[in-house]
Design an enzyme around this catalytic site. Structure first.
Site, PDB file in Angstrom:
ATOM      1  N   SER A  85     -35.896 -38.739   7.478  1.00 44.50           N
ATOM      2  CA  SER A  85     -37.213 -39.243   7.894  1.00 44.50           C
ATOM      3  C   SER A  85     -37.711 -38.357   9.027  1.00 44.50           C
ATOM      4  O   SER A  85     -36.895 -37.763   9.757  1.00 44.50           O
ATOM      5  CB  SER A  85     -37.069 -40.685   8.408  1.00 44.50           C
ATOM      6  OG  SER A  85     -38.166 -41.046   9.220  1.00 44.50           O
TER       7      SER A  85
ATOM      8  N   ASP B 159     -23.668 -51.749  -2.992  1.00 44.59           N
ATOM      9  CA  ASP B 159     -23.940 -51.922  -1.565  1.00 44.59           C
ATOM     10  C   ASP B 159     -23.369 -50.689  -0.885  1.00 44.59           C
ATOM     11  O   ASP B 159     -22.150 -50.528  -0.796  1.00 44.59           O
ATOM     12  CB  ASP B 159     -23.266 -53.201  -1.041  1.00 44.59           C
ATOM     13  CG  ASP B 159     -23.534 -53.406   0.441  1.00 44.59           C
ATOM     14  OD1 ASP B 159     -24.052 -52.478   1.096  1.00 44.59           O
ATOM     15  OD2 ASP B 159     -23.226 -54.498   0.954  1.00 44.59           O
TER      16      ASP B 159
ATOM     17  N   TYR C  41     -33.294 -47.144  13.796  1.00 46.72           N
ATOM     18  CA  TYR C  41     -33.642 -46.401  12.567  1.00 46.72           C
ATOM     19  C   TYR C  41     -33.712 -44.897  12.860  1.00 46.72           C
ATOM     20  O   TYR C  41     -33.110 -44.088  12.140  1.00 46.72           O
ATOM     21  CB  TYR C  41     -34.978 -46.917  12.055  1.00 46.72           C
ATOM     22  CG  TYR C  41     -35.501 -46.235  10.821  1.00 46.72           C
ATOM     23  CD1 TYR C  41     -35.044 -46.599   9.558  1.00 46.72           C
ATOM     24  CD2 TYR C  41     -36.466 -45.238  10.912  1.00 46.72           C
ATOM     25  CE1 TYR C  41     -35.539 -45.977   8.407  1.00 46.72           C
ATOM     26  CE2 TYR C  41     -36.961 -44.609   9.781  1.00 46.72           C
ATOM     27  CZ  TYR C  41     -36.496 -44.981   8.532  1.00 46.72           C
ATOM     28  OH  TYR C  41     -36.985 -44.361   7.403  1.00 46.72           O
TER      29      TYR C  41
ATOM     30  N   ILE D 155     -45.134 -43.284   4.113  1.00 46.98           N
ATOM     31  CA  ILE D 155     -45.575 -43.606   2.753  1.00 46.98           C
ATOM     32  C   ILE D 155     -45.492 -45.130   2.636  1.00 46.98           C
ATOM     33  O   ILE D 155     -44.468 -45.714   3.025  1.00 46.98           O
ATOM     34  CB  ILE D 155     -44.642 -42.933   1.720  1.00 46.98           C
ATOM     35  CG1 ILE D 155     -44.735 -41.402   1.853  1.00 46.98           C
ATOM     36  CG2 ILE D 155     -44.963 -43.386   0.303  1.00 46.98           C
ATOM     37  CD1 ILE D 155     -43.740 -40.625   1.020  1.00 46.98           C
TER      38      ILE D 155
ATOM     39  N   SER E  92     -34.035 -49.751  -6.292  1.00 45.67           N
ATOM     40  CA  SER E  92     -34.658 -50.992  -6.754  1.00 45.67           C
ATOM     41  C   SER E  92     -36.097 -51.139  -6.268  1.00 45.67           C
ATOM     42  O   SER E  92     -36.776 -52.088  -6.645  1.00 45.67           O
ATOM     43  CB  SER E  92     -33.827 -52.196  -6.298  1.00 45.67           C
ATOM     44  OG  SER E  92     -33.710 -52.195  -4.899  1.00 45.67           O
TER      45      SER E  92
ATOM     46  N   LYS F  24     -31.390 -41.805  11.370  1.00 45.33           N
ATOM     47  CA  LYS F  24     -31.942 -40.701  10.578  1.00 45.33           C
ATOM     48  C   LYS F  24     -31.640 -39.344  11.230  1.00 45.33           C
ATOM     49  O   LYS F  24     -31.411 -38.356  10.531  1.00 45.33           O
ATOM     50  CB  LYS F  24     -33.440 -40.896  10.379  1.00 45.33           C
ATOM     51  CG  LYS F  24     -33.780 -42.102   9.491  1.00 45.33           C
ATOM     52  CD  LYS F  24     -33.229 -41.937   8.081  1.00 45.33           C
ATOM     53  CE  LYS F  24     -33.666 -43.064   7.153  1.00 45.33           C
ATOM     54  NZ  LYS F  24     -33.169 -42.874   5.774  1.00 45.33           N
TER      55      LYS F  24
ATOM     56  N   ASN G  32     -30.674 -42.300  -0.953  1.00 46.73           N
ATOM     57  CA  ASN G  32     -32.020 -42.783  -0.615  1.00 46.73           C
ATOM     58  C   ASN G  32     -32.016 -44.166   0.030  1.00 46.73           C
ATOM     59  O   ASN G  32     -32.958 -44.523   0.743  1.00 46.73           O
ATOM     60  CB  ASN G  32     -32.857 -42.801  -1.906  1.00 46.73           C
ATOM     61  CG  ASN G  32     -34.124 -43.586  -1.750  1.00 46.73           C
ATOM     62  OD1 ASN G  32     -35.112 -43.098  -1.212  1.00 46.73           O
ATOM     63  ND2 ASN G  32     -34.115 -44.846  -2.206  1.00 46.73           N
TER      64      ASN G  32
ATOM     65  N   ASN H 166     -42.074 -50.649   5.123  1.00 43.57           N
ATOM     66  CA  ASN H 166     -43.069 -50.744   6.195  1.00 43.57           C
ATOM     67  C   ASN H 166     -44.223 -51.673   5.790  1.00 43.57           C
ATOM     68  O   ASN H 166     -45.331 -51.555   6.295  1.00 43.57           O
ATOM     69  CB  ASN H 166     -43.595 -49.345   6.562  1.00 43.57           C
ATOM     70  CG  ASN H 166     -43.964 -48.538   5.323  1.00 43.57           C
ATOM     71  OD1 ASN H 166     -44.491 -49.107   4.363  1.00 43.57           O
ATOM     72  ND2 ASN H 166     -43.723 -47.244   5.332  1.00 43.57           N
TER      73      ASN H 166
END
Ligand SMILES: NC(=O)c1ccc[n+]([C@@H]2O[C@H](COP(=O)([O-])OP(=O)(O)OC[C@H]3O[C@@H](n4cnc5c(N)ncnc54)[C@H](OP(=O)(O)O)[C@@H]3O)[C@@H](O)[C@H]2O)c1
Length: 256
Positions: free
Chosen positions: A147, A67, A160, A193, A18, A164, A94, A198
């Site tokens: 990541s 979800d 986070y 990116i 999305s 990852k 993703n 972020n």
């Protein structure tokens, strides 16, 4: 090998489509003639993306409510996509969130949310896809979006980064167990990116300082991932499984 041609006609499920990278991957896939199922929680965003994709005039596309942290939602979304488009060939894990707080300021429920989305979500989607591929005796391809924080850390991303790093190891474990079923599992580890995850950070002093530490001295653009993404999603990587490719302007090799 023409990577665009290699994805033509494949059916690909993209989670977290999305916004940001997921929406970008969906457009890239559709432009190259893949059929795409896009899933996320914000249905209005997915519907807008579908309109864009149909304007591109490429392969079939559909949206499903998803979800990734919820078992029932994952099972239903995968089944709905396969019923509409046919058996999926590729899963792109993703969907992801970041909390962006120092460890001592991160309450347990925020930690749980990150792990539920970034790690449990990948587990649920991947096991759902792989069980179906095994039972149908057809192979499949999984691309996990990890990541560079799986390999090097910065302040304010402890949960986070841990999630990852675990995705990278899960990629290896799933690759090992599922090679016998003709299922390949690899990961892409992007550097920084600018996306919603972020938002605002790169306008701050700390964000600008971070960009200076990237050897190539710039943020990535979603398009910078296209080559590695299509490599992992297609038979161009037919003898690769359990690998993680960093695409980061050299950030992982920045000077200590
Ligand atoms: N941008 C970067 O610098 C960067 C670098 C390395 C790795 N990544 C990774 O790339 C992936 C995409 O991030 P992005 O930068 O594109 O950020 P983004 O724009 O914030 O996109 C994240 C996506 O994940 C979806 N999502 C979050 N929770 C979900 C859930 N429970 N179920 C289903 N979908 C969910 C969101 O959709 P809804 O809110 O609509 O559900 C959204 O579409 C993430 O895994 C991120 O960790 C990003």
């Amino acid at each position: 090998m023409d990577l665009g041609a290699a994805i033509r006609g494949k059916r690909v499920f993209v989670t977290g489509a999305s916004s940001g990278l997921g929406a970008h991957f969906a457009r890239l896939l559709a432009r190259n003639g893949a059929s795409v199922a896009v899933g996320a929680r914000r249905r209005d965003r997915l519907d807008a993306l579908l309109k864009e994709i149909s304007a591109i005039g490429a392969g079939a596309a559909m949206a499903v409510d998803l979800d990734v942290a919820d078992e029932g939602s994952v099972a239903q979304a995968w089944a709905t996509a396969e019923a509409a488009l046919g058996p999926m060939d590729v899963l792109v894990n993703n969907a992801g969130i970041a909390e962006g707080s120092m460890a001592l300021d991160t309450p347990p429920d925020a930690f749980d949310r990150v792990i539920a989305t970034n790690l449990r979500g990948v587990w649920l989607m991947s096991t759902t896809a792989a069980a179906g591929w095994r039972d149908a005796k057809r192979g499949g391809v999984i691309v996990n979006i990890a990541s560079i924080t799986a390999f090097r850390v910065a302040g304010g991303i402890a949960a986070y980064a841990a999630s990852k790093a675990a995705v990278v190891r899960m990629t290896e474990a799933h690759a090992l167990e599922w090679a016998r079923f003709g299922i390949r599992v690899n990961a892409l580890a992007p550097g920084y990116i600018a996306t919603e995850i972020n938002a605002g950070f790169f306008e701050t002093e700390a964000g600008q300082a971070m960009i200076k530490r990237i050897p190539m001295r710039r943020l990535g653009q979603p398009e910078d991932l296209d080559g590695a993404f299509l490599l992992l999603a297609t038979d161009a990587s037919r003898w690769m499984t359990g690998a993680t490719i960093a695409v980061d302007g050299g950030h992982l090799v920045s000077s200590l």
